[in-house]
Structure formats: C-alpha cells, structure tokens
Write a protein that holds these residues in place. Structure first.
Motif, PDB file in Angstrom:
ATOM      1  N   SER A 173       0.830  -1.210   0.000  1.00  0.00           N
ATOM      2  CA  SER A 173       0.000   0.000   0.000  1.00  0.00           C
ATOM      3  C   SER A 173       0.865   1.261   0.000  1.00  0.00           C
ATOM      4  N   LEU A 174       1.923   1.247   0.819  1.00  0.00           N
ATOM      5  CA  LEU A 174       2.805   2.415   0.873  1.00  0.00           C
ATOM      6  C   LEU A 174       3.553   2.606  -0.436  1.00  0.00           C
ATOM      7  N   GLU A 175       3.957   1.518  -1.062  1.00  0.00           N
ATOM      8  CA  GLU A 175       4.638   1.623  -2.353  1.00  0.00           C
ATOM      9  C   GLU A 175       3.708   2.186  -3.419  1.00  0.00           C
ATOM     10  N   GLN A 176       2.462   1.695  -3.429  1.00  0.00           N
ATOM     11  CA  GLN A 176       1.473   2.209  -4.386  1.00  0.00           C
ATOM     12  C   GLN A 176       1.203   3.688  -4.149  1.00  0.00           C
ATOM     13  N   THR A 177       1.093   4.075  -2.874  1.00  0.00           N
ATOM     14  CA  THR A 177       0.843   5.475  -2.534  1.00  0.00           C
ATOM     15  C   THR A 177       1.994   6.362  -2.979  1.00  0.00           C
ATOM     16  N   SER A 178       3.221   5.931  -2.739  1.00  0.00           N
ATOM     17  CA  SER A 178       4.385   6.726  -3.141  1.00  0.00           C
ATOM     18  C   SER A 178       4.459   6.858  -4.659  1.00  0.00           C
ATOM     19  N   PHE A 179       4.083   5.805  -5.385  1.00  0.00           N
ATOM     20  CA  PHE A 179       4.057   5.860  -6.844  1.00  0.00           C
ATOM     21  C   PHE A 179       3.059   6.917  -7.324  1.00  0.00           C
ATOM     22  N   LEU A 180       1.873   6.920  -6.736  1.00  0.00           N
ATOM     23  CA  LEU A 180       0.849   7.893  -7.124  1.00  0.00           C
ATOM     24  C   LEU A 180       1.254   9.309  -6.733  1.00  0.00           C
ATOM     25  N   VAL A 181       1.836   9.451  -5.549  1.00  0.00           N
ATOM     26  CA  VAL A 181       2.286  10.780  -5.105  1.00  0.00           C
ATOM     27  C   VAL A 181       3.347  11.320  -6.054  1.00  0.00           C
ATOM     28  N   GLY A 182       4.265  10.452  -6.488  1.00  0.00           N
ATOM     29  CA  GLY A 182       5.291  10.880  -7.436  1.00  0.00           C
ATOM     30  C   GLY A 182       4.687  11.387  -8.730  1.00  0.00           C
ATOM     31  N   ILE A 183       3.659  10.721  -9.212  1.00  0.00           N
ATOM     32  CA  ILE A 183       2.978  11.154 -10.442  1.00  0.00           C
ATOM     33  C   ILE A 183       2.322  12.513 -10.247  1.00  0.00           C
ATOM     34  N   PHE A 184       1.603  12.681  -9.134  1.00  0.00           N
ATOM     35  CA  PHE A 184       0.908  13.944  -8.888  1.00  0.00           C
ATOM     36  C   PHE A 184       1.891  15.096  -8.709  1.00  0.00           C
ATOM     37  N   ILE A 185       3.004  14.853  -8.026  1.00  0.00           N
ATOM     38  CA  ILE A 185       4.006  15.911  -7.827  1.00  0.00           C
ATOM     39  C   ILE A 185       4.573  16.361  -9.170  1.00  0.00           C
ATOM     40  N   THR A 186       4.901  15.393 -10.023  1.00  0.00           N
ATOM     41  CA  THR A 186       5.480  15.728 -11.329  1.00  0.00           C
ATOM     42  C   THR A 186       4.503  16.526 -12.176  1.00  0.00           C
ATOM     43  N   LEU A 187       3.258  16.073 -12.258  1.00  0.00           N
ATOM     44  CA  LEU A 187       2.265  16.764 -13.080  1.00  0.00           C
ATOM     45  C   LEU A 187       1.938  18.141 -12.518  1.00  0.00           C
ATOM     46  N   ARG A 188       1.872  18.228 -11.193  1.00  0.00           N
ATOM     47  CA  ARG A 188       1.580  19.517 -10.551  1.00  0.00           C
ATOM     48  C   ARG A 188       2.702  20.509 -10.802  1.00  0.00           C
ATOM     49  N   TRP A 189       3.937  20.015 -10.847  1.00  0.00           N
ATOM     50  CA  TRP A 189       5.099  20.875 -11.040  1.00  0.00           C
ATOM     51  C   TRP A 189       5.234  21.311 -12.502  1.00  0.00           C
ATOM     52  N   MET A 190       5.036  20.372 -13.427  1.00  0.00           N
ATOM     53  CA  MET A 190       5.251  20.655 -14.846  1.00  0.00           C
ATOM     54  C   MET A 190       4.032  21.275 -15.525  1.00  0.00           C
ATOM     55  N   ARG A 191       2.834  20.911 -15.069  1.00  0.00           N
ATOM     56  CA  ARG A 191       1.611  21.464 -15.654  1.00  0.00           C
ATOM     57  C   ARG A 191       0.625  21.845 -14.547  1.00  0.00           C
ATOM     58  N   PRO A 192       0.929  22.910 -13.797  1.00  0.00           N
ATOM     59  CA  PRO A 192       0.061  23.277 -12.661  1.00  0.00           C
ATOM     60  C   PRO A 192      -1.362  23.633 -13.083  1.00  0.00           C
ATOM     61  N   GLU A 193      -1.541  24.086 -14.321  1.00  0.00           N
ATOM     62  CA  GLU A 193      -2.883  24.466 -14.768  1.00  0.00           C
ATOM     63  C   GLU A 193      -3.787  23.263 -14.973  1.00  0.00           C
ATOM     64  N   MET A 194      -3.194  22.053 -15.033  1.00  0.00           N
ATOM     65  CA  MET A 194      -3.979  20.852 -15.286  1.00  0.00           C
ATOM     66  C   MET A 194      -4.694  20.340 -14.035  1.00  0.00           C
ATOM     67  N   LEU A 195      -4.149  20.620 -12.870  1.00  0.00           N
ATOM     68  CA  LEU A 195      -4.703  20.087 -11.625  1.00  0.00           C
ATOM     69  C   LEU A 195      -5.017  21.249 -10.690  1.00  0.00           C
ATOM     70  N   LYS A 196      -6.002  22.033 -11.072  1.00  0.00           N
ATOM     71  CA  LYS A 196      -6.326  23.240 -10.316  1.00  0.00           C
ATOM     72  C   LYS A 196      -7.346  22.997  -9.211  1.00  0.00           C
ATOM     73  N   THR A 197      -8.226  22.048  -9.393  1.00  0.00           N
ATOM     74  CA  THR A 197      -9.308  21.827  -8.423  1.00  0.00           C
ATOM     75  C   THR A 197      -9.236  20.415  -7.837  1.00  0.00           C
ATOM     76  N   LYS A 198      -9.991  20.227  -6.779  1.00  0.00           N
ATOM     77  CA  LYS A 198     -10.056  18.918  -6.132  1.00  0.00           C
ATOM     78  C   LYS A 198     -10.638  17.871  -7.071  1.00  0.00           C
ATOM     79  N   SER A 199     -11.616  18.264  -7.879  1.00  0.00           N
ATOM     80  CA  SER A 199     -12.233  17.311  -8.811  1.00  0.00           C
ATOM     81  C   SER A 199     -11.230  16.827  -9.849  1.00  0.00           C
ATOM     82  N   ASP A 200     -10.267  17.690 -10.238  1.00  0.00           N
ATOM     83  CA  ASP A 200      -9.225  17.272 -11.180  1.00  0.00           C
ATOM     84  C   ASP A 200      -8.356  16.171 -10.571  1.00  0.00           C
TER      85      ASP A 200
END
Length: 249
Positions: free
Chosen positions: A138-165
C-alpha cells in the motif's frame, strides 16, 4: 430486456448530462448529450460539433468489446469509461489488487522460511507477515501515485487546479491498474508463475497508467511517462528504505 437496459442507461446518462460530464471520445471536446431518445426504443447517437464524428460509439457496444478495447489501450475506450460512464469500483479494485500482491509476497516469504513448527506463535507471526506485506504494498502504491501527482503539478500546474481534477486523475490511475488482476492466476496456482510473467504484468500496468494520464489531462505521450518515471523512482526509494530497516518487501 434490452429496452429496459437502455431505459435504465438513459436515466444514468441524463443525470450525468446535468453535471456536464460528457466528452467526445474522438477529440475530447465536451458534449451536451451522447444520444437523442426518440421514444419506443429508437435512439440516435449524437454527432460531435467539433470533429463531426459520433460522440460515443461505445454506448451501443457490448461491455466485452469495450473491455477488449481498453486492454488494447485505445484512448477512445478510456474516454468512454472515464467520462461517459459512472464506474465507482476503483477503490474496491485497488484494495483487491493490493491483497493479491500482498499474498504473492507473503507466499515468497513463506517459501524462504524453512520453519515448519505448528506452534500458535509461529502462525500468528505468519499472519502478521501478511498484514505487513499488505502495508508495504500500500505504501509503495501510494508513493508511486504521489510521485505522479508531484510531477504533473510541477510541470503542468494548470492541469490540476481543483479537487475534482485530482479525484478524476486518481480514479483514472486506479482503474487503469486493472492489469494487476492478472495476479489472480498467480495466487491460484501459487508457484506456477515466473519473474518474467510478473515483469510483463508490471509493464502492462504502467502502459495503462500512461494512457490514463494522457486521456484524462489531454496530454502528449512524453509527459505521462516522465510522471510515471518519477513515480517509480519514489516507489523504489520507499522499497530501499524498507530494506534498510529490515522489512524485506
């Protein structure tokens, strides 16, 4: 029977229309409706105003055909599932896949142990090992997902502006991990699986995750793979941490 299914589906689709949740599966543009109901079982699929193609041809397809297209990682099938249907099995699917993965790791751990003592304390220790494997997975899966969200948030912040995104992308990533269900045969047949088979399952899941990110955020093919790469780096970092503290995963 088919007419009743269509009527039930019509109620669901109209409810989604009120939320503005439709997308054209070809060009990803928003659509007001998927079809027009002329009563007495007569339906006409709506045409996209942007690309002049059917908004969602899959509403007439059998679920098996849709599943096959999803397995082939077709973007149209992913858009149909994510935007034009209401599927809420992503949480249960994630838990089930983690249980399968934890059980496989637990089996490998038991194989490496030569202790056959039937003492109750040993049985409790083995049971705790399974829970530990589930927690690590579970922790490995969570870290994998967190890594994806951090990268996308950093490189394309306009893509993940709201909670629904965030919620939509999380749902897409969890659903696209359905390839882990291939672990079920490994659980059933226990020792009849190979590292090559597990590597193939991992590769297939990563390809599906990449397609899910691309479809959900309407990106090119490069950025999703960069996000997945960072997610894998973070996941492997967690694995190394567990190994250092003596929690073999």
């Amino acid at each position: 029977g088919g007419l009743k299914c269509r009527q039930a589906g019509g109620v669901l689709l109209r409810a989604m229309a009120a939320l503005g949740a439709y997308r054209c599966i070809e060009c990803n543009r928003e659509a007001a409706e998927l079809y027009r109901d002329y009563q007495r079982g007569v339906l006409r699929i709506s045409i996209c105003k942007s690309c002049q193609k059917p908004v969602d041809k899959y509403i007439e397809y059998d679920p098996v055909i849709i599943l096959i297209n999803a397995i082939l990682c077709k973007a149209q099938a992913y858009r149909h599932i994510l935007f034009n249907t209401k599927i809420n099995i992503h949480g249960k699917l994630c838990i089930f896949c983690l249980l399968c993965e934890a059980y496989l790791r637990w089996l490998q751990l038991q194989d490496s142990s030569q202790n056959t003592d039937p003492d109750d304390l040993i049985r409790y220790a083995k049971e705790w090992d399974f829970y530990r494997m589930f927690g690590i997975a579970s922790l490995e899966q969570t870290s994998f997902l967190v890594g994806i969200f951090i990268t996308l948030r950093w490189m394309r912040p306009e893509m993940l502006k709201t909670k629904s995104d965030f919620v939509l992308l999380l749902k897409a990533l969890l659903l696209s991990s359905y390839g882990k269900l291939l672990l079920i045969p490994a659980v059933i047949w226990e020792h009849d699986y190979t590292p090559l088979c597990l590597a193939f399952i991992k590769a297939f899941v990563l390809i599906s995750n990449s397609q899910a990110i691309r479809v959900t955020l309407n990106l090119n093919r490069v950025l999703p793979w960069l996000a997945i790469l960072f997610g894998l780096i973070l996941e492997n970092g967690v694995v190394c941490l567990f190994q250092k503290i003596g929690w073999d995963a």
